[in-house]
Design a protein around this motif. Structure first.
Motif, PDB file in Angstrom:
ATOM      1  N   ILE A  49      -8.042 -53.013 -22.696  1.00  0.00           N
ATOM      2  CA  ILE A  49      -7.197 -52.244 -22.769  1.00  0.00           C
ATOM      3  C   ILE A  49      -7.259 -51.258 -21.308  1.00  0.00           C
ATOM      4  O   ILE A  49      -6.439 -50.734 -20.701  1.00  0.00           O
ATOM      5  CB  ILE A  49      -7.399 -51.149 -23.660  1.00  0.00           C
ATOM      6  CG1 ILE A  49      -7.384 -51.489 -25.171  1.00  0.00           C
ATOM      7  CG2 ILE A  49      -6.857 -49.895 -23.840  1.00  0.00           C
ATOM      8  CD1 ILE A  49      -7.739 -50.826 -26.339  1.00  0.00           C
ATOM      9  N   ALA A  52      -8.994 -46.123 -18.373  1.00  0.00           N
ATOM     10  CA  ALA A  52      -8.072 -45.071 -18.254  1.00  0.00           C
ATOM     11  C   ALA A  52      -7.187 -44.813 -19.575  1.00  0.00           C
ATOM     12  O   ALA A  52      -7.316 -43.902 -20.129  1.00  0.00           O
ATOM     13  CB  ALA A  52      -7.051 -45.291 -17.113  1.00  0.00           C
ATOM     14  N   ARG A  53      -6.790 -46.116 -19.980  1.00  0.00           N
ATOM     15  CA  ARG A  53      -6.130 -46.199 -21.368  1.00  0.00           C
ATOM     16  C   ARG A  53      -7.078 -45.813 -22.578  1.00  0.00           C
ATOM     17  O   ARG A  53      -6.601 -45.076 -23.369  1.00  0.00           O
ATOM     18  CB  ARG A  53      -5.349 -47.541 -21.842  1.00  0.00           C
ATOM     19  CG  ARG A  53      -4.514 -47.715 -22.909  1.00  0.00           C
ATOM     20  CD  ARG A  53      -3.478 -46.671 -23.136  1.00  0.00           C
ATOM     21  NE  ARG A  53      -2.837 -46.849 -24.123  1.00  0.00           N
ATOM     22  CZ  ARG A  53      -2.020 -46.093 -24.677  1.00  0.00           C
ATOM     23  NH1 ARG A  53      -1.736 -44.702 -24.400  1.00  0.00           N
ATOM     24  NH2 ARG A  53      -1.570 -46.472 -25.963  1.00  0.00           N
ATOM     25  N   TRP A  55      -9.755 -44.111 -22.530  1.00  0.00           N
ATOM     26  CA  TRP A  55     -10.333 -42.779 -22.600  1.00  0.00           C
ATOM     27  C   TRP A  55      -9.008 -41.990 -23.037  1.00  0.00           C
ATOM     28  O   TRP A  55      -9.226 -40.754 -23.652  1.00  0.00           O
ATOM     29  CB  TRP A  55     -10.541 -42.212 -21.096  1.00  0.00           C
ATOM     30  CG  TRP A  55     -11.068 -40.690 -21.123  1.00  0.00           C
ATOM     31  CD1 TRP A  55     -10.402 -39.760 -20.345  1.00  0.00           C
ATOM     32  CD2 TRP A  55     -12.365 -40.439 -21.608  1.00  0.00           C
ATOM     33  NE1 TRP A  55     -11.214 -38.552 -20.707  1.00  0.00           N
ATOM     34  CE2 TRP A  55     -12.272 -38.888 -21.427  1.00  0.00           C
ATOM     35  CE3 TRP A  55     -13.346 -40.787 -22.481  1.00  0.00           C
ATOM     36  CZ2 TRP A  55     -13.273 -38.145 -21.783  1.00  0.00           C
ATOM     37  CZ3 TRP A  55     -14.249 -39.959 -22.828  1.00  0.00           C
ATOM     38  CH2 TRP A  55     -14.270 -38.643 -22.524  1.00  0.00           C
ATOM     39  N   ALA A  56      -7.729 -42.378 -22.769  1.00  0.00           N
ATOM     40  CA  ALA A  56      -6.734 -41.562 -23.039  1.00  0.00           C
ATOM     41  C   ALA A  56      -6.316 -41.538 -24.627  1.00  0.00           C
ATOM     42  O   ALA A  56      -6.128 -40.670 -25.280  1.00  0.00           O
ATOM     43  CB  ALA A  56      -5.460 -42.051 -22.381  1.00  0.00           C
ATOM     44  N   ILE A  57      -6.776 -42.708 -25.058  1.00  0.00           N
ATOM     45  CA  ILE A  57      -6.663 -42.828 -26.604  1.00  0.00           C
ATOM     46  C   ILE A  57      -7.779 -42.089 -27.130  1.00  0.00           C
ATOM     47  O   ILE A  57      -7.588 -41.252 -28.302  1.00  0.00           O
ATOM     48  CB  ILE A  57      -6.466 -44.323 -26.859  1.00  0.00           C
ATOM     49  CG1 ILE A  57      -5.332 -45.091 -26.487  1.00  0.00           C
ATOM     50  CG2 ILE A  57      -6.613 -44.376 -28.433  1.00  0.00           C
ATOM     51  CD1 ILE A  57      -5.616 -46.580 -26.553  1.00  0.00           C
ATOM     52  N   ASP A 248       0.519 -50.306 -33.076  1.00  0.00           N
ATOM     53  CA  ASP A 248      -0.272 -49.959 -31.858  1.00  0.00           C
ATOM     54  C   ASP A 248      -1.568 -50.517 -32.042  1.00  0.00           C
ATOM     55  O   ASP A 248      -2.537 -49.881 -32.423  1.00  0.00           O
ATOM     56  CB  ASP A 248      -0.200 -48.547 -31.834  1.00  0.00           C
ATOM     57  CG  ASP A 248      -0.916 -47.909 -30.715  1.00  0.00           C
ATOM     58  OD1 ASP A 248      -1.496 -48.545 -29.921  1.00  0.00           O
ATOM     59  OD2 ASP A 248      -1.388 -46.593 -30.708  1.00  0.00           O
ATOM     60  N   ASN A 250      -3.799 -51.463 -29.806  1.00  0.00           N
ATOM     61  CA  ASN A 250      -4.652 -51.003 -28.773  1.00  0.00           C
ATOM     62  C   ASN A 250      -5.264 -49.655 -29.351  1.00  0.00           C
ATOM     63  O   ASN A 250      -6.490 -49.236 -29.387  1.00  0.00           O
ATOM     64  CB  ASN A 250      -4.174 -50.677 -27.500  1.00  0.00           C
ATOM     65  CG  ASN A 250      -3.660 -51.829 -26.857  1.00  0.00           C
ATOM     66  OD1 ASN A 250      -4.063 -52.931 -27.073  1.00  0.00           O
ATOM     67  ND2 ASN A 250      -2.560 -51.948 -25.764  1.00  0.00           N
ATOM     68  N   GLY A 251      -4.378 -48.851 -29.899  1.00  0.00           N
ATOM     69  CA  GLY A 251      -5.103 -47.709 -30.537  1.00  0.00           C
ATOM     70  C   GLY A 251      -5.918 -47.810 -31.606  1.00  0.00           C
ATOM     71  O   GLY A 251      -7.018 -47.327 -31.896  1.00  0.00           O
TER      72      GLY A 251
END
Length: 285
Positions: A49, A52-53, A55-57, A248, A250-251
């Motif tokens: 992932i 950055a992605r 940490w955003a999730i 989703d 990744n989430g």
């Protein structure tokens, strides 16, 4: 005159179980396929992932709310389990009474009972028309669709971990130490705090950690009593399932990996503290 040489160190006899190589290979294969590979796959999925992605999730408001609720409810459930589990183990070991074996068998019901059935039962009991809810609701205490319901479900499914880890240690505890403390004039609470508690502390720590880790991943028993309201009563494991239903991946992987990391840190800290406690106990002996 023939000089006698000092006898060398005694050689330890090798105790090898029959078929050790085969059984060890089967054990390692099972652990690798059932435990290690899924964990590695989850870690690799999270690594793809990107930081950055990822940490955003994790820092998304809904994710933070779910993690906060899960950790807080698991902490409440673990605190209850620590006190009640220790008391339950003490009663089962130190007292004889009618129905003791039945009560001992009842401890394992959360292990055998499907968690969904437990969640439905708790929801029916704590609802406004239920046996418990009919008493609590007029007093202004609402359990269903609140954090208290989540904590109650987590406590129900994880309480046996504390009881079953402390119980055998209490059974093996030598009563001579307590008798010696009594002859020295120690009060019962002092005996428990200075004699019994240090002896059972490693086992209690393991049980508490397992209870907390089990509560973190609880799903079936919670979804029925929590109400699953986003930002309010939505636990992290349910949010991961919702992300899967939304495709989703990744989430879902990030949430699952976060829960896994928390559980591994807790287990590692528990093993470290347990090793130190055993080392200190060995020095005191």
């Amino acid at each position: 005159m023939i000089a006698r040489t000092a006898p060398g160190p005694a050689r330890r006899s090798k105790r090898v179980l029959p078929g050790f190589g085969l059984t060890m290979g089967m054990v390692l294969t099972y652990l690798g396929v059932i435990v290690l590979l899924p964990v590695v796959a989850l870690v690799l999925k999270g690594a793809d992932i990107g930081p950055a992605r990822f940490w955003a999730i994790v820092t998304a408001p809904r994710t933070l709310a779910a993690l906060r609720l899960t950790l807080l409810a698991a902490g409440i459930a673990t605190l209850v389990n620590t006190l009640y589990g220790l008391l339950m183990a003490w009663v089962l070991v130190r007292y004889e009474f009618p129905g003791k074996r039945f009560l001992d068998a009842m401890v394992d019901i959360p292990f055998a009972l499907p968690t969904a059935v437990a969640g439905l039962s708790l929801s029916a009991l704590f609802a406004a028309s239920g046996w418990y809810g009919a008493i609590l609701e007029p007093m202004g205490i609402q359990v269903v669709y609140t954090i208290w319901g989540v904590a109650a479900a987590m406590s129900f499914t994880s309480i046996p971990f504390v009881i079953r880890t402390v119980q055998p240690v209490l059974e093996d505890l030598d009563p001579q130490f307590e008798q010696a403390a009594v002859t020295l004039g120690a009060h019962p609470f002092t005996i428990f705090r200075r004699v019994i508690l240090p002896a059972i502390a490693p086992a209690l720590l393991v049980g508490v950690t397992l209870s907390f880790a089990r509560s973190l991943g609880e799903f079936g028993a919670v979804v029925f009593i929590a109400g699953n309201l986003p930002m309010k009563t939505e636990i992290a494991s349910l949010l991961a399932v919702i992300r899967l239903e939304e495709y989703d991946y990744n989430g879902a992987a990030v949430i699952a990996l976060t829960l896994l990391a928390i559980a591994l840190v807790l287990l590692g800290a528990s093993n470290l503290l347990q090793a130190r406690a055993l080392r200190y106990k060995g020095k005191q002996a």
